[in-house]
Scaffold this motif. Structure first.
Motif, PDB file in Angstrom:
ATOM      1  N   LYS A  16       0.835  -1.200   0.000  1.00 22.65           N
ATOM      2  CA  LYS A  16       0.000   0.000   0.000  1.00 22.65           C
ATOM      3  C   LYS A  16       0.874   1.257   0.000  1.00 22.65           C
ATOM      4  CE  LYS A  16      -4.402  -1.300   2.115  1.00 22.65           C
ATOM      5  NZ  LYS A  16      -5.186  -1.251   3.358  1.00 22.65           N
ATOM      6  N   GLN A  17       1.915   1.222   0.828  1.00 18.79           N
ATOM      7  CA  GLN A  17       2.820   2.377   0.912  1.00 18.79           C
ATOM      8  C   GLN A  17       3.509   2.630  -0.435  1.00 18.79           C
ATOM      9  OE1 GLN A  17       5.391   1.553   4.229  1.00 18.79           O
ATOM     10  NE2 GLN A  17       4.002   2.513   5.701  1.00 18.79           N
ATOM     11  N   ALA A  18       3.956   1.563  -1.063  1.00 18.73           N
ATOM     12  CA  ALA A  18       4.632   1.675  -2.366  1.00 18.73           C
ATOM     13  C   ALA A  18       3.674   2.243  -3.405  1.00 18.73           C
ATOM     14  CB  ALA A  18       5.149   0.317  -2.803  1.00 18.73           C
ATOM     15  N   SER A  19       2.431   1.785  -3.363  1.00 23.95           N
ATOM     16  CA  SER A  19       1.428   2.262  -4.320  1.00 23.95           C
ATOM     17  C   SER A  19       1.188   3.762  -4.147  1.00 23.95           C
ATOM     18  CB  SER A  19       0.138   1.470  -4.095  1.00 23.95           C
ATOM     19  OG  SER A  19      -0.896   2.049  -4.819  1.00 23.95           O
ATOM     20  N   ARG A  20       1.109   4.212  -2.879  1.00 26.04           N
ATOM     21  CA  ARG A  20       0.901   5.649  -2.603  1.00 26.04           C
ATOM     22  C   ARG A  20       2.066   6.485  -3.149  1.00 26.04           C
ATOM     23  NH1 ARG A  20      -0.787   5.369   3.589  1.00 26.04           N
ATOM     24  NH2 ARG A  20      -2.866   4.529   3.343  1.00 26.04           N
ATOM     25  N   VAL A  21       3.277   5.990  -2.894  1.00 23.21           N
ATOM     26  CA  VAL A  21       4.472   6.718  -3.347  1.00 23.21           C
ATOM     27  C   VAL A  21       4.482   6.820  -4.875  1.00 23.21           C
ATOM     28  CG1 VAL A  21       7.000   6.640  -3.491  1.00 23.21           C
ATOM     29  CG2 VAL A  21       5.857   6.182  -1.315  1.00 23.21           C
ATOM     30  N   MET A  22       4.115   5.723  -5.534  1.00 22.45           N
ATOM     31  CA  MET A  22       4.109   5.724  -7.004  1.00 22.45           C
ATOM     32  C   MET A  22       3.071   6.710  -7.550  1.00 22.45           C
ATOM     33  SD  MET A  22       4.800   1.784  -8.038  1.00 22.45           S
ATOM     34  CE  MET A  22       4.481   1.999  -9.763  1.00 22.45           C
ATOM     35  N   LYS A  23       1.885   6.731  -6.910  1.00 23.52           N
ATOM     36  CA  LYS A  23       0.833   7.642  -7.362  1.00 23.52           C
ATOM     37  C   LYS A  23       1.288   9.095  -7.214  1.00 23.52           C
ATOM     38  CE  LYS A  23      -3.294   4.848  -6.557  1.00 23.52           C
ATOM     39  NZ  LYS A  23      -4.323   4.540  -5.561  1.00 23.52           N
ATOM     40  N   LEU A  24       1.904   9.365  -6.062  1.00 19.03           N
ATOM     41  CA  LEU A  24       2.367  10.737  -5.791  1.00 19.03           C
ATOM     42  C   LEU A  24       3.452  11.145  -6.791  1.00 19.03           C
ATOM     43  CD1 LEU A  24       2.109  13.143  -3.794  1.00 19.03           C
ATOM     44  CD2 LEU A  24       4.000  12.147  -2.526  1.00 19.03           C
ATOM     45  N   THR A  25       4.376  10.224  -7.059  1.00 15.69           N
ATOM     46  CA  THR A  25       5.459  10.497  -8.016  1.00 15.69           C
ATOM     47  C   THR A  25       4.885  10.770  -9.406  1.00 15.69           C
ATOM     48  OG1 THR A  25       6.794   8.952  -6.751  1.00 15.69           O
ATOM     49  CG2 THR A  25       7.685   9.636  -8.879  1.00 15.69           C
ATOM     50  N   ALA A  26       3.923   9.927  -9.805  1.00 14.63           N
ATOM     51  CA  ALA A  26       3.309  10.094 -11.128  1.00 14.63           C
ATOM     52  C   ALA A  26       2.618  11.446 -11.228  1.00 14.63           C
ATOM     53  CB  ALA A  26       2.315   8.967 -11.368  1.00 14.63           C
ATOM     54  N   PHE A  27       1.928  11.831 -10.145  1.00  9.18           N
ATOM     55  CA  PHE A  27       1.221  13.117 -10.144  1.00  9.18           C
ATOM     56  C   PHE A  27       2.217  14.279 -10.276  1.00  9.18           C
ATOM     57  CE2 PHE A  27      -0.346  16.771  -7.729  1.00  9.18           C
ATOM     58  CZ  PHE A  27      -1.523  17.032  -8.433  1.00  9.18           C
ATOM     59  N   LEU A  28       3.292  14.207  -9.498  1.00 11.45           N
ATOM     60  CA  LEU A  28       4.298  15.284  -9.533  1.00 11.45           C
ATOM     61  C   LEU A  28       4.979  15.347 -10.896  1.00 11.45           C
ATOM     62  CD1 LEU A  28       5.924  14.970  -5.991  1.00 11.45           C
ATOM     63  CD2 LEU A  28       4.440  16.789  -6.810  1.00 11.45           C
ATOM     64  N   LEU A  29       5.234  14.155 -11.454  1.00 11.43           N
ATOM     65  CA  LEU A  29       5.881  14.104 -12.768  1.00 11.43           C
ATOM     66  C   LEU A  29       4.984  14.728 -13.837  1.00 11.43           C
ATOM     67  CD1 LEU A  29       8.597  12.894 -13.627  1.00 11.43           C
ATOM     68  CD2 LEU A  29       7.370  10.882 -14.428  1.00 11.43           C
ATOM     69  N   LEU A  30       3.696  14.395 -13.748  1.00  9.52           N
ATOM     70  CA  LEU A  30       2.721  14.930 -14.701  1.00  9.52           C
ATOM     71  C   LEU A  30       2.661  16.447 -14.590  1.00  9.52           C
ATOM     72  CD1 LEU A  30       0.522  13.948 -16.760  1.00  9.52           C
ATOM     73  CD2 LEU A  30      -1.117  14.264 -14.903  1.00  9.52           C
ATOM     74  N   ALA A  31       2.635  16.920 -13.345  1.00 12.38           N
ATOM     75  CA  ALA A  31       2.569  18.375 -13.115  1.00 12.38           C
ATOM     76  C   ALA A  31       3.821  19.073 -13.637  1.00 12.38           C
ATOM     77  CB  ALA A  31       2.388  18.651 -11.632  1.00 12.38           C
ATOM     78  N   ALA A  32       4.961  18.382 -13.485  1.00 14.27           N
ATOM     79  CA  ALA A  32       6.220  19.001 -13.937  1.00 14.27           C
ATOM     80  C   ALA A  32       6.301  19.022 -15.459  1.00 14.27           C
ATOM     81  CB  ALA A  32       7.402  18.229 -13.353  1.00 14.27           C
ATOM     82  N   ILE A  33       5.864  17.882 -16.075  1.00 16.61           N
ATOM     83  CA  ILE A  33       5.947  17.807 -17.541  1.00 16.61           C
ATOM     84  C   ILE A  33       4.921  18.725 -18.193  1.00 16.61           C
ATOM     85  CG2 ILE A  33       5.599  16.273 -19.534  1.00 16.61           C
ATOM     86  CD1 ILE A  33       6.671  13.997 -17.711  1.00 16.61           C
ATOM     87  N   ALA A  34       3.710  18.650 -17.678  1.00 18.88           N
ATOM     88  CA  ALA A  34       2.641  19.452 -18.278  1.00 18.88           C
ATOM     89  C   ALA A  34       2.821  20.904 -17.882  1.00 18.88           C
ATOM     90  CB  ALA A  34       1.297  18.946 -17.768  1.00 18.88           C
ATOM     91  N   SER A  35       2.934  21.768 -18.847  1.00 15.22           N
ATOM     92  CA  SER A  35       2.996  23.192 -18.526  1.00 15.22           C
ATOM     93  C   SER A  35       2.232  23.931 -19.603  1.00 15.22           C
ATOM     94  CB  SER A  35       4.452  23.662 -18.459  1.00 15.22           C
ATOM     95  OG  SER A  35       5.052  23.463 -19.698  1.00 15.22           O
TER      96      SER A  35
END
Lengths: 239, 230
Positions: A16-35
């Motif tokens: 569960k912890q790993a899944s949360r970390v992955m979701k958060l990373t994906a969200f941050l990555l998306l926010a960083a890439i998308a501008s």
């Protein structure tokens, strides 16, 4: 006294912890890439030969606010940093240091507005010596600012006992329009101008969580203008 | 009783939150590049220069209290020491007539104004300061009365409005200093008083040709020129 050890977390908890970390990373990555969308136009107009020798320095100044100019302090610093960056970076004298060293002749009220005033300025006591002491070859005068020129949409947020969230869509457009006039203190003449007109549109869709897609208009303008100024000064096209 | 005191403190705290306090440190004027005027001047500072506080209620927003402390005194002390070869700052009880001075300068402040980003619809604070400089000859006659209008502007930063307002005030003081360095002698003809002359050798300002009223000519002459362009 026996030491007490905590039990290691179970496999499910770890997953569960790993899944949360992955979701958060994906969200941050998306926010960083998308501008947001940014378009830029950089133009230069040369009027005299340029070039820089070892020991030559440049200084970045904003045109006077007495003349209605509103160039931001952070933009001046950004140009200073970008011009000085890298192995081939120019030696930039911080503008505060330059203005203090030549007080009161580069204050907003007293700074020369045209190159034809330079000769008179150089005749003032101590001015030519201070400029020579710092090796100043070019003064770059910045004129312009970043403005919000359009915007729209609607976004509302609410917080209640069970939590909160936002819903809607907002957008805005910024225009960073700057001109840089390059004065050559060796010939006491204008070497030309470099202009950067950068327009960026930012978006913020929100479905519970707002997702800002920010166009870094001013930052793009600064990097583009500094790069072009570097070329303008170092690469002499008329040579 | 205890509860009342707590409520009182809370109320004071809430009211205090509506006042923006800005305290200015005395500015440092860089050593100017100028030709020093060789003469002995006395400077008599008004008492308010030692602790000047400007308070203003910005309509519909908040109350501002700007404490300039002794910034004005520090500004003129530094500036005149750079401008003249000998400067004596007079105490309130000192009689300038008994001192060996070529001229006496009395600076004062006519007005202090500022605008917030909300008022100007920009991201900048602006400060206007209007000083007045009176110059007296060695006999105590008023020879010049010069209003000096200065302006400073600073954009808001991550440091907050207080920091931007302080910077705008310091820029206004530097602006005043720059103007005085450029124009002081042209406007007041103070260098003509060197050596104890009792009046400037040249007229302070040509009288306006269309003016016929004698008192008006005198006022114009005493006020000097306020041409502030470089």
């Amino acid at each position: 006294m026996n030491p007490k050890y905590e039990q290691p977390p179970s496999k499910e908890v770890l997953m569960k912890q790993a899944s949360r970390v992955m979701k958060l990373t994906a969200f941050l990555l998306l926010a960083a890439i998308a501008s947001g969308c940014v378009t830029s136009t950089i133009v230069d107009a040369r009027t005299a030969k340029t070039g820089i020798n070892e020991g030559d320095t440049v200084v970045i100044m904003a045109k006077s606010y007495h003349l209605g100019n509103e160039t931001e302090l952070k933009y001046i610093r950004c140009i200073e940093e970008n011009l000085a960056r890298g192995q081939e970076g120019l030696t930039v004298i911080p503008h505060d240091e330059f203005v203090d060293s030549l007080f009161p002749w580069f204050e907003p009220r007293t700074a020369p507005a045209e190159t034809k005033n330079l000769a008179k300025l150089m005749d003032r006591p101590g001015v030519a010596d201070k400029i020579a002491e710092q090796g100043i070859r070019y003064i770059i005068w910045l004129d312009g600012d970043t403005d919000r020129v359009a915007g729209g949409g609607s976004l509302s947020c609410a917080v209640g006992p069970g939590g909160g969230g936002c819903f809607g869509f907002a957008w805005w457009q910024n225009d960073a329009d700057y001109d840089a006039s390059v004065w050559d203190l060796e010939g006491l003449e204008s070497a030309g101008t470099v202009s950067a007109d950068v327009t960026g549109t930012s978006y913020m869709p929100a479905l519970v969580i707002p997702l800002p897609l920010i166009a870094r208009t001013q930052s793009r303008s600064c990097k583009s203008l500094a790069a072009q100024l570097h070329k303008f000064i170092v690469q002499d096209e008329t040579a | 009783m205890h509860r009342t005191a707590l409520l009182g403190l809370l109320l004071i705290g809430m009211l205090g939150g509506c006042v923006s306090n800005v305290t200015l440190k005395a500015p440092t004027i860089p050593e100017p590049l100028l030709a020093q005027i060789q003469m002995s001047v006395g400077v008599r500072m008004p008492l308010e220069f030692e602790h000047y506080v400007h308070e203003e209620m910005v309509y519909g927003h908040e109350e501002w209290s700007i404490d300039l402390g002794r910034s004005n005194a520090a500004l003129f002390e530094q500036l005149f020491k750079y401008m003249f070869s000998s400067v004596t700052v007079l105490d309130p009880d000192d009689d300038p007539q008994l001192m060996d001075l070529d001229a006496l300068i009395e600076p004062s402040i006519d007005a202090f104004e500022f605008s917030t980003p909300g008022q100007s619809n920009t991201e900048a604070f602006a400060v206007w300061i209007r000083y007045r400089l009176k110059v007296f000859d060695s006999d105590g006659n008023l020879v010049s009365n010069w209003p000096v209008a200065a302006y400073g502007k600073s954009q808001t930063t991550k440091m907050g409005g207080s920091s931007a307002l302080q910077r705008a005030a310091i820029l206004a003081m530097r602006d005043a200093a720059a103007l005085m360095i450029m124009k002081f002698d042209n406007v007041t003809r103070i260098s003509d008083l060197a050596g104890g002359s009792s009046a400037p050798k040249s007229p302070l300002l040509r009288p306006k040709p269309e003016t016929t009223d004698e008192s008006e000519v005198r006022t114009t002459a005493l006020e000097g020129s306020s041409d502030e362009t470089g």
